[in-house]
Structure formats: structure tokens, C-alpha cells
Design a protein around this motif. Sequence first.
Motif, mmCIF file in Angstrom:
data_model
loop_
_atom_site.group_PDB
_atom_site.id
_atom_site.type_symbol
_atom_site.label_atom_id
_atom_site.label_comp_id
_atom_site.label_asym_id
_atom_site.label_seq_id
_atom_site.Cartn_x
_atom_site.Cartn_y
_atom_site.Cartn_z
ATOM 1 N N LEU A 71 27.732 49.730 38.678
ATOM 2 C CA LEU A 71 28.918 49.144 39.298
ATOM 3 C C LEU A 71 28.817 49.372 40.798
ATOM 4 O O LEU A 71 28.870 50.507 41.268
ATOM 5 C CB LEU A 71 30.200 49.780 38.760
ATOM 6 N N GLN A 73 29.288 47.144 44.933
ATOM 7 C CA GLN A 73 29.741 45.919 45.583
ATOM 8 C C GLN A 73 29.192 45.757 46.986
ATOM 9 O O GLN A 73 29.216 44.668 47.531
ATOM 10 C CB GLN A 73 31.272 45.850 45.623
ATOM 11 N N GLY A 98 25.406 44.159 35.119
ATOM 12 C CA GLY A 98 26.697 43.534 34.873
ATOM 13 C C GLY A 98 26.628 42.027 34.940
ATOM 14 O O GLY A 98 25.792 41.398 34.274
ATOM 15 N N PRO A 99 27.483 41.394 35.749
ATOM 16 C CA PRO A 99 27.511 39.925 35.794
ATOM 17 C C PRO A 99 26.229 39.300 36.328
ATOM 18 O O PRO A 99 26.027 38.090 36.191
ATOM 19 C CB PRO A 99 28.692 39.634 36.732
ATOM 20 N N ARG A 119 29.551 35.844 43.938
ATOM 21 C CA ARG A 119 30.494 36.877 43.504
ATOM 22 C C ARG A 119 31.873 36.250 43.326
ATOM 23 O O ARG A 119 32.345 35.516 44.177
ATOM 24 C CB ARG A 119 30.558 38.000 44.543
ATOM 25 N N GLU A 124 36.631 45.048 45.384
ATOM 26 C CA GLU A 124 37.255 46.246 44.820
ATOM 27 C C GLU A 124 37.724 47.177 45.923
ATOM 28 O O GLU A 124 37.033 47.382 46.911
ATOM 29 C CB GLU A 124 36.273 46.968 43.909
ATOM 30 N N HIS A 133 37.612 44.917 37.156
ATOM 31 C CA HIS A 133 36.982 43.634 37.453
ATOM 32 C C HIS A 133 35.770 43.360 36.583
ATOM 33 O O HIS A 133 35.412 42.201 36.370
ATOM 34 C CB HIS A 133 36.593 43.564 38.927
ATOM 35 N N LYS A 134 35.124 44.405 36.125
ATOM 36 C CA LYS A 134 33.943 44.231 35.275
ATOM 37 C C LYS A 134 34.205 44.789 33.870
ATOM 38 O O LYS A 134 33.305 45.300 33.207
ATOM 39 C CB LYS A 134 32.737 44.912 35.922
ATOM 40 N N HIS A 137 31.973 44.054 30.865
ATOM 41 C CA HIS A 137 30.696 44.773 30.778
ATOM 42 C C HIS A 137 30.910 46.255 30.477
ATOM 43 O O HIS A 137 30.085 46.876 29.799
ATOM 44 C CB HIS A 137 29.919 44.604 32.078
#
Length: 393
Positions: A71, A73, A98-99, A119, A124, A133-134, A137
Motif C-alpha cells: 500500500l 501512493q 493491488g490495483p 490512479r 490518501e 481505498h484499497k 485488495h
Amino acid sequence: MEAIVTAGQAGRRAAADEVRAVLLAGGEGRRMGPLGTGRLKPLIPFGGTSRLIDFSLANARRSGLSEVLLLSQYEEQQLMDDLHRVWNSTRGFRVHFGPYDEAYRQLPADELPEKLPARGGPRERGTADAFLHKAAHVFGGRPSEILILHADHVYRFDYREMLREHRASRAALTIAYQRIERRYVHLFGMVEFDAGGNLTNFVEKPAEPSSDLVFAAFCVFDSACLQRYLERLDGTDWQHDISRDVIPAMLAGGERIRGHLVRGHWEDIGTVDRYLRAHLALLADPPTLPLDRMPLTVRPEVPRRFLSSAAGVRSSLVPSDVRNAGLVERCVLFPGVRIGEGAAVRDSVLLPGAEVPAGARIEASVVLEDGSVQPVGPDRPEDTSARTCPGIG
């Protein structure tokens, strides 16, 4: 994913996919001065062998986990590209992005995606936002536990015993903690427990500490409980943080929170001063972490060793490819370092490929890859400016 064998229970297994290991790696490293400029904090070199983020990943792999969810950003692609090259070539272990994972999953470790999906959603504001937000996952597949790790902690640890204790106690949360000198407690989350080992007090960075116990910042949540508290806090006036919001809310809500004592070395590298002190502690007798217990991810083909006394070297950790025409004393050197004739370097860290010119005198500093020198003072921002190495320019 591979199974974790519960200690002392040879006939019983707990599937590793019941545990979702999540690695928080959002740090920009602004407090690290020039050491963190142009590089992500998780990728700051450490110990002559690796980067900060490699310690938590090595611990996860050693604990029988075959996947860790990242995780992050800040400059995500730079971090993911690096971790894909270094860790996703390891058989039986990988970092999940993740994504963005599909963009990497089908590629060998020496290939990188040309372009990632855009994105989506807002940035965040804290660690808790990353979980929300994730959430697909983090909580997808309904893991029984969420193991939270950080990317700037230096330690060697096997999480299996902690997981076993967490399950046996049926706790909502088990937090790792350690006893430290009270004068440093204000830098961490202070914790207190009752006689039965249950958490009774949790204060993030207390002004007046009443305990010498601190949260070591890795922990095991009951997955459903964590998700419930995140959803309850979302939309309220909160700080979007696991330590400042979620754990206090769980404590106030009467949830059972247990502690797990970390007996070995653990260190949070939050400032360049602590970065240097942590390196000098590697040279102590005994060292905080022996060389053979640290991850080896930076130029792994180059042998390293600790030399107490040799030609031009005193009490230093050196790689076999060092070219030294001067003196290094109480230093940690990465591969590719060059020391000019008559130069003297003491109580310092020399990053990969750093060159020290002839006749230079350097003490209590970090020598960066470009040869610039970052003197290190006691946690003062004014002491973190880099200067040109004496003899250059």
C-alpha cells in the motif's frame, strides 16, 4: 500461498492465505534531508546490504508468507518497478501491487510495464485511508487476520509465534511492543498493559510518557474487526490513521487488545540522526544485527565482512570490491566505494559507488552516491544539509 505450521502443533496447519500481510510504504523521506532527496524513503540504502523496505519483506518471507500486499501512493511506479525487479524474481514469494498488480503479474522480474492504469479516487490522507481505498485488495477473499508491516523498520522477526498467540487469545488485535529508554518514548506510540497482558493505554507520541513501552508498529488485526472500525470512523472528524484513530477507538470500544514483546533488535528509522546511530550500532560488540542476519539485496554478488583491524580499516563493515587508499574507521561501506589517498573517514555511512577524494576528512556523516557529504547532527533539520566533499570542486 504456502501453509504456516503453528509452533508446537505439528498436526495442525493454518493456511497462510488466512493472513493478509499488508506493507505500508507511503513515506517521502523529507525528514532525511539530502539522503531522502530524489529517492523514496523505503528505498534508502541500509546496513551495507539492502534498503529499508527489504527488512519487512525478508521477515514476511522467512515467516512462511508467500505474498505481501503493498500500500503506497508516493511515486508508486518507481517503488513497484524496484520491488518487482528485486522481490518478484524470488521463487515462492512476491509483492502484490493491488490495483496495479495485473500490469506486473504476467511479466518476468526483468521486465516492467510501459504504462500503468490511471490512479482513481482521492489521495490518501493517512494509513487508514489506504485500507479504505484499497479495501477490495485488503479484505477481498475474507482473510481471517491482517498483518500490518511498515517499510522503514530495521529488525529480524518471525511473525508465526505472534500469529499463534493472537489466534489462541481470540483477540481483536495483537500489537508488537518493546521496552526502550524513556527519553525516546515521546517519538513513538506509548503503550501500557495490565497484569494479564491486555492493553490499557495507548498514546501516540506522548508529551509526558508514563511508560517505557512503545508500539513497535507491526500488529495483527482480526480482519472483520478492523474493517468494521474503519467503516465506522470513515466520514467522521478523524486523522485517517491506524495508530491515532483505529487503535484508540478499539480500546475505547472495549475490544480485547493483546501485546507481544519484541525481544530482539527493532528500530524505526525516522530521521537521519537515527539512521547514522543505527549504522554505528551494527559495528558494536555485539552488533544489533549481525551481517548474516540482514537482507542482501544491493549487489548481492559482492561479499561483505566486518574487519576489526586491517590495512586502512578499523572496526568497519566493508565489501570486497572497496578501493581504499586512506583510512576508514567505524564505518559502513556499500559496494563500489572508493577512498582516495590519505583520506580519513570515521563514524560514517558510505552509499553505493561513493567516492572520497584524496586528503578528505569526514566524520559523523553520510557520503552520498554523488560524493556529497551530509553531516549528521542530533535530530536537527539544520544539520541535514549536504555539502561538497572536501577536495571536490
